[in-house]
Motif scaffolding. Structure first.
Motif, PDB file in Angstrom:
ATOM      1  N   PHE A   1      -4.659-105.667  45.733  1.00 36.07           N
ATOM      2  CA  PHE A   1      -4.579-104.257  45.344  1.00 36.07           C
ATOM      3  C   PHE A   1      -3.233-103.624  45.675  1.00 36.07           C
ATOM      4  O   PHE A   1      -3.162-102.421  45.891  1.00 36.07           O
ATOM      5  CB  PHE A   1      -5.702-103.463  46.021  1.00 36.07           C
ATOM      6  CG  PHE A   1      -7.070-103.792  45.494  1.00 36.07           C
ATOM      7  CD1 PHE A   1      -7.497-103.298  44.270  1.00 36.07           C
ATOM      8  CD2 PHE A   1      -7.916-104.617  46.210  1.00 36.07           C
ATOM      9  CE1 PHE A   1      -8.758-103.597  43.779  1.00 36.07           C
ATOM     10  CE2 PHE A   1      -9.176-104.927  45.731  1.00 36.07           C
ATOM     11  CZ  PHE A   1      -9.607-104.417  44.507  1.00 36.07           C
ATOM     12  N   LEU A   2      -2.189-104.438  45.694  1.00 30.50           N
ATOM     13  CA  LEU A   2      -0.862-103.901  46.003  1.00 30.50           C
ATOM     14  C   LEU A   2      -0.429-102.852  44.983  1.00 30.50           C
ATOM     15  O   LEU A   2       0.209-101.861  45.333  1.00 30.50           O
ATOM     16  CB  LEU A   2       0.168-105.035  46.049  1.00 30.50           C
ATOM     17  CG  LEU A   2       0.313-105.768  47.396  1.00 30.50           C
ATOM     18  CD1 LEU A   2       1.275-106.930  47.267  1.00 30.50           C
ATOM     19  CD2 LEU A   2       0.796-104.818  48.487  1.00 30.50           C
ATOM     20  N   ASP A   3      -0.764-103.087  43.706  1.00 31.01           N
ATOM     21  CA  ASP A   3      -0.308-102.186  42.642  1.00 31.01           C
ATOM     22  C   ASP A   3      -1.339-101.118  42.288  1.00 31.01           C
ATOM     23  O   ASP A   3      -1.149-100.356  41.356  1.00 31.01           O
ATOM     24  CB  ASP A   3       0.033-102.998  41.385  1.00 31.01           C
ATOM     25  CG  ASP A   3       1.172-103.981  41.653  1.00 31.01           C
ATOM     26  OD1 ASP A   3       2.051-103.629  42.456  1.00 31.01           O
ATOM     27  OD2 ASP A   3       1.159-105.074  41.070  1.00 31.01           O
ATOM     28  N   VAL A   4      -2.443-101.102  43.009  1.00 31.66           N
ATOM     29  CA  VAL A   4      -3.496-100.123  42.729  1.00 31.66           C
ATOM     30  C   VAL A   4      -3.262 -98.879  43.575  1.00 31.66           C
ATOM     31  O   VAL A   4      -2.789 -98.963  44.708  1.00 31.66           O
ATOM     32  CB  VAL A   4      -4.890-100.730  43.031  1.00 31.66           C
ATOM     33  CG1 VAL A   4      -5.989 -99.693  42.800  1.00 31.66           C
ATOM     34  CG2 VAL A   4      -5.127-101.947  42.163  1.00 31.66           C
ATOM     35  N   GLU A   5      -3.606 -97.732  43.029  1.00 37.62           N
ATOM     36  CA  GLU A   5      -3.466 -96.481  43.767  1.00 37.62           C
ATOM     37  C   GLU A   5      -4.303 -96.540  45.051  1.00 37.62           C
ATOM     38  O   GLU A   5      -5.478 -96.915  45.025  1.00 37.62           O
ATOM     39  CB  GLU A   5      -3.958 -95.324  42.886  1.00 37.62           C
ATOM     40  CG  GLU A   5      -3.669 -93.966  43.475  1.00 37.62           C
ATOM     41  CD  GLU A   5      -4.207 -92.845  42.593  1.00 37.62           C
ATOM     42  OE1 GLU A   5      -4.334 -91.723  43.097  1.00 37.62           O
ATOM     43  OE2 GLU A   5      -4.520 -93.112  41.423  1.00 37.62           O
ATOM     44  N   THR A   6      -3.687 -96.200  46.160  1.00 36.05           N
ATOM     45  CA  THR A   6      -4.364 -96.349  47.460  1.00 36.05           C
ATOM     46  C   THR A   6      -5.617 -95.487  47.569  1.00 36.05           C
ATOM     47  O   THR A   6      -6.538 -95.802  48.314  1.00 36.05           O
ATOM     48  CB  THR A   6      -3.415 -95.995  48.616  1.00 36.05           C
ATOM     49  OG1 THR A   6      -2.876 -94.684  48.384  1.00 36.05           O
ATOM     50  CG2 THR A   6      -2.282 -96.997  48.726  1.00 36.05           C
TER      51      THR A   6
ATOM     52  N   PHE B   1     -13.410 -96.613  48.108  1.00 39.03           N
ATOM     53  CA  PHE B   1     -14.394 -97.692  48.262  1.00 39.03           C
ATOM     54  C   PHE B   1     -14.591 -98.062  49.734  1.00 39.03           C
ATOM     55  O   PHE B   1     -15.699 -98.410  50.153  1.00 39.03           O
ATOM     56  CB  PHE B   1     -13.976 -98.923  47.450  1.00 39.03           C
ATOM     57  CG  PHE B   1     -14.271 -98.790  45.986  1.00 39.03           C
ATOM     58  CD1 PHE B   1     -15.585 -98.732  45.535  1.00 39.03           C
ATOM     59  CD2 PHE B   1     -13.258 -98.705  45.054  1.00 39.03           C
ATOM     60  CE1 PHE B   1     -15.877 -98.601  44.186  1.00 39.03           C
ATOM     61  CE2 PHE B   1     -13.534 -98.576  43.692  1.00 39.03           C
ATOM     62  CZ  PHE B   1     -14.843 -98.517  43.264  1.00 39.03           C
ATOM     63  N   ALA B   2     -13.525 -97.979  50.522  1.00 36.97           N
ATOM     64  CA  ALA B   2     -13.638 -98.257  51.961  1.00 36.97           C
ATOM     65  C   ALA B   2     -14.554 -97.238  52.639  1.00 36.97           C
ATOM     66  O   ALA B   2     -15.424 -97.594  53.438  1.00 36.97           O
ATOM     67  CB  ALA B   2     -12.259 -98.236  52.606  1.00 36.97           C
ATOM     68  N   GLN B   3     -14.376 -95.963  52.293  1.00 36.00           N
ATOM     69  CA  GLN B   3     -15.225 -94.903  52.857  1.00 36.00           C
ATOM     70  C   GLN B   3     -16.676 -95.060  52.408  1.00 36.00           C
ATOM     71  O   GLN B   3     -17.607 -94.896  53.201  1.00 36.00           O
ATOM     72  CB  GLN B   3     -14.686 -93.531  52.454  1.00 36.00           C
ATOM     73  CG  GLN B   3     -13.379 -93.178  53.135  1.00 36.00           C
ATOM     74  CD  GLN B   3     -12.792 -91.871  52.619  1.00 36.00           C
ATOM     75  OE1 GLN B   3     -13.143 -91.397  51.539  1.00 36.00           O
ATOM     76  NE2 GLN B   3     -11.881 -91.288  53.376  1.00 36.00           N
ATOM     77  N   LEU B   4     -16.856 -95.401  51.146  1.00 36.23           N
ATOM     78  CA  LEU B   4     -18.205 -95.595  50.613  1.00 36.23           C
ATOM     79  C   LEU B   4     -18.903 -96.747  51.336  1.00 36.23           C
ATOM     80  O   LEU B   4     -20.076 -96.650  51.704  1.00 36.23           O
ATOM     81  CB  LEU B   4     -18.126 -95.893  49.109  1.00 36.23           C
ATOM     82  CG  LEU B   4     -19.312 -95.482  48.244  1.00 36.23           C
ATOM     83  CD1 LEU B   4     -19.585 -93.994  48.363  1.00 36.23           C
ATOM     84  CD2 LEU B   4     -19.062 -95.858  46.793  1.00 36.23           C
TER      85      LEU B   4
END
Length: 201
Positions: free
Chosen positions: A10-15, A21-24
């Motif tokens: 996910f280097l090129d994905v918006e953080t 998803f991490a919070q979810l």
């Protein structure tokens, strides 16, 4: 390894997407453990046993983190943030490990859980104080500290009342709807509402 792989993928994905998803994931993990495993009645005696070890652990971790910041020439406020980062445990990791090892229902397991919960409550309180200090460049007043403590206690009280009197009635009503989606949707709604309320306070 999973963290490194995710970072590479996910280097090129918006953080913001990864954060969402991490919070979810954190919300659902804690919610699942809470409604399946935790009993407040069993927690009371364990909390008394865990109180002194928890305070000593936090004091040691806080002092170690602050000293580390000072050794590497961070500013006073930055050192405080490092100290806070060292203080709380990861309650989700503690609970998952105890359940996976079938150790949760044991007396030491309950003490460890009580310690983790107390640790996080104290850690959140300390973080609020340090954030106030960093924002206004002065230590928060006694009233501000009492306000933080009051908000935490108010949140716990609201969740206790909802969990004891309101949510069970909602589940009874949803089961009468004879639709599998009703119960599932209600569980998701309660999990997200609880997380929102915690964030709000």
């Amino acid at each position: 390894m999973a963290g490194i792989l995710f970072g590479a993928l996910f280097l090129d994905v918006e953080t913001g997407i990864v954060t969402f998803f991490a919070q979810l994931g954190s919300i659902f993990l804690l919610f699942t453990i809470g409604y399946k495993e935790v009993s407040l009645r069993d927690m009371k005696p364990a909390a008394l046993v865990a109180f002194v070890p928890t305070l000593s652990q936090i004091a040691f971790a806080f002092a170690f983190g602050f000293a580390l910041g000072e050794i590497f020439d961070f500013s006073f406020v930055q050192s405080l943030f490092i100290a806070i980062a060292f203080s709380p445990t990861s309650i989700a990791t503690v609970l998952s490990t105890l359940i996976d090892l079938n150790y949760f229902s044991s007396k030491p397991g309950k003490v460890m859980l009580s310690s983790a919960i107390l640790d996080d409550i104290i850690g959140i309180s300390l973080l609020s104080i340090v954030v106030t200090f960093a924002r206004f460049n002065r230590a928060p007043s006694i009233l501000a500290i009492l306000t933080i403590a009051g908000k935490i206690l108010l949140f716990l009280l609201i969740m206790y009342i909802l969990g004891k009197y309101f949510f069970p009635r909602l589940f009874i009503y949803s089961q009468k709807m004879h639709a599998k989606e009703a119960v599932f949707s209600l569980v998701i709604m309660i999990a997200l509402f609880s997380a929102y309320l915690a964030e709000f306070f």
